[in-house]
Each structure stands twice: as C-alpha cells, then as structure tokens.
Design a protein around this motif. Structure first.
Motif, PDB file in Angstrom:
ATOM      1  N   PRO A  18      -3.685   9.384  -0.202  1.00 14.69           N
ATOM      2  CA  PRO A  18      -3.268   9.689   1.175  1.00 14.69           C
ATOM      3  C   PRO A  18      -2.791   8.429   1.887  1.00 14.69           C
ATOM      4  CG  PRO A  18      -5.654   9.701   0.989  1.00 14.69           C
ATOM      5  CD  PRO A  18      -5.128   9.596  -0.413  1.00 14.69           C
ATOM      6  N   SER A  19      -1.870   8.612   2.810  1.00 12.26           N
ATOM      7  CA  SER A  19      -1.282   7.477   3.534  1.00 12.26           C
ATOM      8  C   SER A  19      -1.593   7.553   5.021  1.00 12.26           C
ATOM      9  CB  SER A  19       0.238   7.439   3.337  1.00 12.26           C
ATOM     10  OG  SER A  19       0.565   7.064   2.033  1.00 12.26           O
ATOM     11  N   GLY A  20      -1.274   6.480   5.708  1.00 15.77           N
ATOM     12  CA  GLY A  20      -1.479   6.408   7.149  1.00 15.77           C
ATOM     13  C   GLY A  20      -1.456   4.973   7.592  1.00 15.77           C
ATOM     14  N   ALA A  21      -2.138   4.690   8.690  1.00 19.59           N
ATOM     15  CA  ALA A  21      -2.179   3.334   9.233  1.00 19.59           C
ATOM     16  C   ALA A  21      -3.536   3.075   9.859  1.00 19.59           C
ATOM     17  CB  ALA A  21      -1.084   3.136  10.276  1.00 19.59           C
ATOM     18  N   THR A  22      -3.918   1.803   9.842  1.00 17.29           N
ATOM     19  CA  THR A  22      -5.202   1.365  10.395  1.00 17.29           C
ATOM     20  C   THR A  22      -4.994   0.143  11.273  1.00 17.29           C
ATOM     21  OG1 THR A  22      -6.355   2.107   8.393  1.00 17.29           O
ATOM     22  CG2 THR A  22      -7.541   0.580   9.827  1.00 17.29           C
ATOM     23  N   PRO A  67       0.797  -1.232   0.000  1.00 11.81           N
ATOM     24  CA  PRO A  67       0.000   0.000   0.000  1.00 11.81           C
ATOM     25  C   PRO A  67       0.824   1.273   0.000  1.00 11.81           C
ATOM     26  CG  PRO A  67       0.014  -0.975   2.176  1.00 11.81           C
ATOM     27  CD  PRO A  67       0.659  -1.974   1.267  1.00 11.81           C
ATOM     28  N   ILE A  68       2.024   1.240   0.557  1.00  8.67           N
ATOM     29  CA  ILE A  68       2.840   2.454   0.616  1.00  8.67           C
ATOM     30  C   ILE A  68       3.327   2.817  -0.780  1.00  8.67           C
ATOM     31  CG2 ILE A  68       4.857   3.532   1.670  1.00  8.67           C
ATOM     32  CD1 ILE A  68       4.482   1.611   4.041  1.00  8.67           C
ATOM     33  N   ASN A  69       3.758   1.818  -1.543  1.00  9.42           N
ATOM     34  CA  ASN A  69       4.115   2.067  -2.939  1.00  9.42           C
ATOM     35  C   ASN A  69       2.908   2.594  -3.705  1.00  9.42           C
ATOM     36  OD1 ASN A  69       5.644  -0.713  -2.093  1.00  9.42           O
ATOM     37  ND2 ASN A  69       6.991   0.639  -3.229  1.00  9.42           N
ATOM     38  N   GLY A  70       1.756   1.960  -3.473  1.00 10.80           N
ATOM     39  CA  GLY A  70       0.541   2.356  -4.173  1.00 10.80           C
ATOM     40  C   GLY A  70       0.136   3.786  -3.870  1.00 10.80           C
ATOM     41  N   ALA A  71       0.385   4.239  -2.654  1.00 10.76           N
ATOM     42  CA  ALA A  71       0.022   5.609  -2.282  1.00 10.76           C
ATOM     43  C   ALA A  71       0.785   6.621  -3.131  1.00 10.76           C
ATOM     44  CB  ALA A  71       0.303   5.837  -0.799  1.00 10.76           C
ATOM     45  N   THR A  89       6.963  13.439  -0.745  1.00  7.01           N
ATOM     46  CA  THR A  89       7.509  12.602   0.323  1.00  7.01           C
ATOM     47  C   THR A  89       8.257  11.417  -0.278  1.00  7.01           C
ATOM     48  OG1 THR A  89       5.623  13.174   1.724  1.00  7.01           O
ATOM     49  CG2 THR A  89       6.976  11.300   2.408  1.00  7.01           C
ATOM     50  N   PRO A  90       9.557  11.258  -0.006  1.00  7.78           N
ATOM     51  CA  PRO A  90      10.301  10.126  -0.561  1.00  7.78           C
ATOM     52  C   PRO A  90       9.760   8.800  -0.032  1.00  7.78           C
ATOM     53  CG  PRO A  90      11.782  11.796   0.330  1.00  7.78           C
ATOM     54  CD  PRO A  90      10.406  12.149   0.799  1.00  7.78           C
ATOM     55  N   LEU A  91       9.880   7.762  -0.839  1.00  9.13           N
ATOM     56  CA  LEU A  91       9.335   6.459  -0.468  1.00  9.13           C
ATOM     57  C   LEU A  91       9.919   5.962   0.849  1.00  9.13           C
ATOM     58  CD1 LEU A  91       7.630   3.930  -1.165  1.00  9.13           C
ATOM     59  CD2 LEU A  91       9.631   3.056  -2.391  1.00  9.13           C
ATOM     60  N   SER A  92      11.226   6.032   1.006  1.00 10.35           N
ATOM     61  CA  SER A  92      11.852   5.507   2.232  1.00 10.35           C
ATOM     62  C   SER A  92      11.327   6.215   3.472  1.00 10.35           C
ATOM     63  CB  SER A  92      13.380   5.642   2.155  1.00 10.35           C
ATOM     64  OG  SER A  92      13.907   4.819   1.140  1.00 10.35           O
ATOM     65  N   LEU A  93      11.136   7.529   3.377  1.00 16.31           N
ATOM     66  CA  LEU A  93      10.583   8.277   4.515  1.00 16.31           C
ATOM     67  C   LEU A  93       9.122   7.912   4.740  1.00 16.31           C
ATOM     68  CD1 LEU A  93      10.703  10.424   6.701  1.00 16.31           C
ATOM     69  CD2 LEU A  93      10.294  12.159   4.935  1.00 16.31           C
ATOM     70  N   LEU A  94       8.356   7.742   3.667  1.00 21.52           N
ATOM     71  CA  LEU A  94       6.950   7.392   3.819  1.00 21.52           C
ATOM     72  C   LEU A  94       6.791   6.037   4.494  1.00 21.52           C
ATOM     73  CD1 LEU A  94       4.069   8.323   3.371  1.00 21.52           C
ATOM     74  CD2 LEU A  94       4.131   7.298   1.083  1.00 21.52           C
ATOM     75  N   TYR A  95       7.671   5.086   4.180  1.00 20.48           N
ATOM     76  CA  TYR A  95       7.660   3.801   4.888  1.00 20.48           C
ATOM     77  C   TYR A  95       7.773   4.032   6.389  1.00 20.48           C
ATOM     78  CZ  TYR A  95       7.867   0.042   1.378  1.00 20.48           C
ATOM     79  OH  TYR A  95       7.553  -0.869   0.418  1.00 20.48           O
ATOM     80  N   GLN A  96       8.768   4.831   6.800  1.00 17.12           N
ATOM     81  CA  GLN A  96       8.992   5.051   8.229  1.00 17.12           C
ATOM     82  C   GLN A  96       7.813   5.776   8.867  1.00 17.12           C
ATOM     83  OE1 GLN A  96      11.551   3.519   9.681  1.00 17.12           O
ATOM     84  NE2 GLN A  96      11.938   2.771   7.604  1.00 17.12           N
ATOM     85  N   MET A  97       7.244   6.747   8.160  1.00 18.95           N
ATOM     86  CA  MET A  97       6.081   7.473   8.679  1.00 18.95           C
ATOM     87  C   MET A  97       4.898   6.530   8.906  1.00 18.95           C
ATOM     88  SD  MET A  97       6.484  10.801   6.184  1.00 18.95           S
ATOM     89  CE  MET A  97       4.885  11.508   6.510  1.00 18.95           C
ATOM     90  N   GLN A 112       5.338  11.661 -16.963  1.00 16.85           N
ATOM     91  CA  GLN A 112       4.853  11.680 -15.589  1.00 16.85           C
ATOM     92  C   GLN A 112       4.661  10.277 -15.053  1.00 16.85           C
ATOM     93  OE1 GLN A 112       4.595  14.659 -13.740  1.00 16.85           O
ATOM     94  NE2 GLN A 112       4.680  13.048 -12.188  1.00 16.85           N
ATOM     95  N   GLU A 113       4.186   9.362 -15.889  1.00 13.37           N
ATOM     96  CA  GLU A 113       4.043   7.965 -15.454  1.00 13.37           C
ATOM     97  C   GLU A 113       5.389   7.376 -15.076  1.00 13.37           C
ATOM     98  OE1 GLU A 113       0.128   6.318 -17.892  1.00 13.37           O
ATOM     99  OE2 GLU A 113       2.083   6.360 -18.892  1.00 13.37           O
ATOM    100  N   ILE A 114       6.417   7.670 -15.861  1.00 12.83           N
ATOM    101  CA  ILE A 114       7.754   7.164 -15.551  1.00 12.83           C
ATOM    102  C   ILE A 114       8.244   7.734 -14.226  1.00 12.83           C
ATOM    103  CG2 ILE A 114      10.174   7.215 -16.270  1.00 12.83           C
ATOM    104  CD1 ILE A 114       9.153   7.082 -19.176  1.00 12.83           C
ATOM    105  N   ILE A 115       8.067   9.051 -14.042  1.00 17.30           N
ATOM    106  CA  ILE A 115       8.496   9.691 -12.790  1.00 17.30           C
ATOM    107  C   ILE A 115       7.742   9.087 -11.607  1.00 17.30           C
ATOM    108  CG2 ILE A 115       8.496  11.856 -11.496  1.00 17.30           C
ATOM    109  CD1 ILE A 115       9.027  13.285 -14.172  1.00 17.30           C
ATOM    110  N   ASN A 116       6.430   8.895 -11.761  1.00 20.36           N
ATOM    111  CA  ASN A 116       5.626   8.302 -10.688  1.00 20.36           C
ATOM    112  C   ASN A 116       6.129   6.919 -10.327  1.00 20.36           C
ATOM    113  OD1 ASN A 116       4.057  10.582 -10.805  1.00 20.36           O
ATOM    114  ND2 ASN A 116       2.250   9.572 -11.654  1.00 20.36           N
ATOM    115  N   ASN A 117       6.397   6.097 -11.335  1.00 19.99           N
ATOM    116  CA  ASN A 117       6.847   4.726 -11.072  1.00 19.99           C
ATOM    117  C   ASN A 117       8.199   4.704 -10.371  1.00 19.99           C
ATOM    118  OD1 ASN A 117       4.580   4.159 -12.796  1.00 19.99           O
ATOM    119  ND2 ASN A 117       5.481   2.161 -13.198  1.00 19.99           N
ATOM    120  N   VAL A 118       9.119   5.557 -10.824  1.00 18.91           N
ATOM    121  CA  VAL A 118      10.432   5.595 -10.180  1.00 18.91           C
ATOM    122  C   VAL A 118      10.290   6.001  -8.714  1.00 18.91           C
ATOM    123  CG1 VAL A 118      12.683   6.738 -10.149  1.00 18.91           C
ATOM    124  CG2 VAL A 118      11.686   6.005 -12.321  1.00 18.91           C
ATOM    125  N   LYS A 119       9.477   7.042  -8.444  1.00 16.22           N
ATOM    126  CA  LYS A 119       9.287   7.495  -7.061  1.00 16.22           C
ATOM    127  C   LYS A 119       8.618   6.426  -6.207  1.00 16.22           C
ATOM    128  CE  LYS A 119       9.072  12.520  -7.609  1.00 16.22           C
ATOM    129  NZ  LYS A 119       8.288  13.749  -7.348  1.00 16.22           N
TER     130      LYS A 119
END
Length: 289
Positions: free
Chosen positions: A124-128, A114-118, A153-161, A212-219
């Motif tokens: 929006p991200s978070g936890a349940t 889900p974090i990648n998908g966000a 928000t970088p992926l690695s930081l979003l994981y930690q958040m 934009q799709e390429i940029i989104n996928n890389v991020k």
C-alpha cells in the motif's frame, strides 16, 4: 493554536513542489532552500512571487545545504525530497522542530525509492509526515494519508498521488502543531522496511526471472528516467509489459524455444514464455528495435 504555529518561521528544504505550495499558502514566514537544477528550482525561478525571492536559496551539495541551514533563523524545518541525510542531532537547537514528508506509510518502505517499491512488492502507498531523527525515516509519526493504490495504478500516476498525499499529510501535521500521534495503527501484513533502487532491479533476465517478476519490475520503473532493460542488451529499455495468451501465436511459434524473441514490431518485442507470450514495449529515444 493554528495561527500561532503559522506565524513561526518555517524553512523548506528539498526538491518537490506540492508541500512547498501548501507552505506558501498556509504559513506566514517562510525561507526556501531548493536543490539546484531540479524541476522545482526551474519552476520557482519563473513563478516565485517577489516577496519570497529575497528568502530563496539553492544548494548543489550537502555542504552548501548544511551551511544554509546553520545560517538561517527558523523554528520548523520541513524536509521534502531532500537528497541528503541531515545530521539532526548536530543541527538542532532547543527551539527547533525538524519534520519530513515521506511518500510511504511508514514504517513501511523507508528509503529513497518507496513508490517504486510499493509497485514492485505490491505494498500500500501513501504519505507520512514525521519528526526527523538521525536515523532514516524513523522519527515519530505526526500524520499519514493513504492513497489506496492497487497493482493497476501506473507508476507515473502513483508518484503524483503520493506527492499530493504528502501535501495533505503536511496540512494535517500543521493542524496538529506537529505533535506526534500517541499511537499508530500498523497493518498486520509483513512490510518492506526499506526500499532503495538497485541496478539489478532494472535488469530483466528471461532465464532467471518468472514472467510475473518481469512484469512487476517493468511496472515498478515505468518512467522515462528509470525503465528496465534486457540484461544482455542494456540499450533496450521498456516502459510496459503484458502477458498475451493466443492460440494463433502458439500455433505459429510452436517450434520456438521458451525465452526466444519471436517478433519485433513497432516499439515492441514478443518473447515466448511457458504461460504465453510476453510483450515488452520500449520507451524513449527510438521508434523501433
């Protein structure tokens, strides 16, 4: 009431540390089942205090995990990062409660990634924290914690958040005695019900994907153990992408065709696009292309 719930016997099942740390701090009777060879297992082998080592187990496959669950006396099972779907209806006894901490705002982004998908779908991200059922990430919600991410928000930081939000969601659920919310506000925006990473999501194709799709996928997969790659050259992996608009580059490479790679430098390649130049930055294992 909180002291009563704290004194129940808890069973942790999974491979992440933040929720487990909250359980070590806020519950009185705890048994731990950790996925073998995970980062969490490596840390706990070194740091777990002696009283807990007698109630610490590791599992390498689903059969081992189910055998452990059936052999352990517990009141509340907390799943966090468990790699297997548990057959709750077969395992549950009348006094059992099964809850899961999931890194998304359910019912949005159920599934494994889900974090990648966000990031991929700008959600929006978070936890349940929710009651577990036989269906994936579908039980009644007990608590939710948003992390207010944006597309920068970088992926690695979003994981930690999100992992920190899982810990907060667990503590809120503990205070509620794991009672489901009577109602849950659902954002009116369309949501992505499930997201589990597919091989095609990691493949970049200049001919068929927009910039934009390429940029989104890389991020969305900008972690060393994930990372996108060129469809025609899977050995080249990328951890960052950005669009550059520059008159000098336009003039210098005016004869180049759209989608041509016009420069290789350091750990970057530069690809000519209709909107400008797409810089892709390589990650891991090499310094130059």
């Amino acid at each position: 009431m909180i002291e009563n719930i704290r004194s129940k016997h808890f069973l942790f099942v999974g491979n992440r540390l933040e929720v487990l740390q909250a359980m070590l701090e806020h519950t009185l009777n705890l048994t731990i089942c950790i996925q073998a060879k995970s980062y969490a297992a490596q840390i706990l082998q070194q740091t777990l205090s002696p009283p807990y080592k007698t109630c610490y187990y590791e599992f390498s496959n689903k059969k081992e995990l189910l055998s452990l669950i059936e052999s352990i006396q517990f009141d509340i099972l907390v799943s966090n990062g468990c790699p297997y779907i548990l057959p709750i209806s077969q395992l549950a006894k009348p006094h059992h409660t099964f809850v899961n901490c999931h890194p998304s705002l359910l019912p949005n982004l159920k599934g494994k990634n889900p974090i990648n998908g966000a990031i991929l779908y700008k959600q929006p991200s978070g936890a349940t924290c929710h009651i577990m059922t036989d269906e994936i990430d579908s039980g009644a919600v007990i608590s939710q914690v948003p992390v207010y991410n944006d597309f920068n928000t970088p992926l690695s930081l979003l994981y930690q958040m999100c992992f920190l939000a899982e810990k907060e969601a667990f503590l809120l659920a503990l205070k509620r005695d794991f009672k489901p919310l009577n109602a849950l506000h659902i954002d009116s925006k369309p949501n992505i019900a499930y997201y589990t990473r597919q091989d095609d999501d990691l493949s970049l194709n200049f001919s068929t994907q927009s910039t934009q799709e390429i940029i989104n996928n890389v991020k969305a997969f900008a972690k060393p153990n994930q990372m996108t790659h060129l469809a025609h050259n899977p050995s080249l992996h990328f951890i960052e992408a950005m669009l550059i608009k520059n008159d000098f580059l336009e003039s210098t490479f005016q004869q180049a065709a759209i989608n041509d790679v016009v420069l290789h430098y350091d750990n970057h390649i530069l690809c000519k696009r209709k909107e400008g130049f797409l810089q892709l930055t390589g990650g891991g294992g090499y310094e130059r292309f």
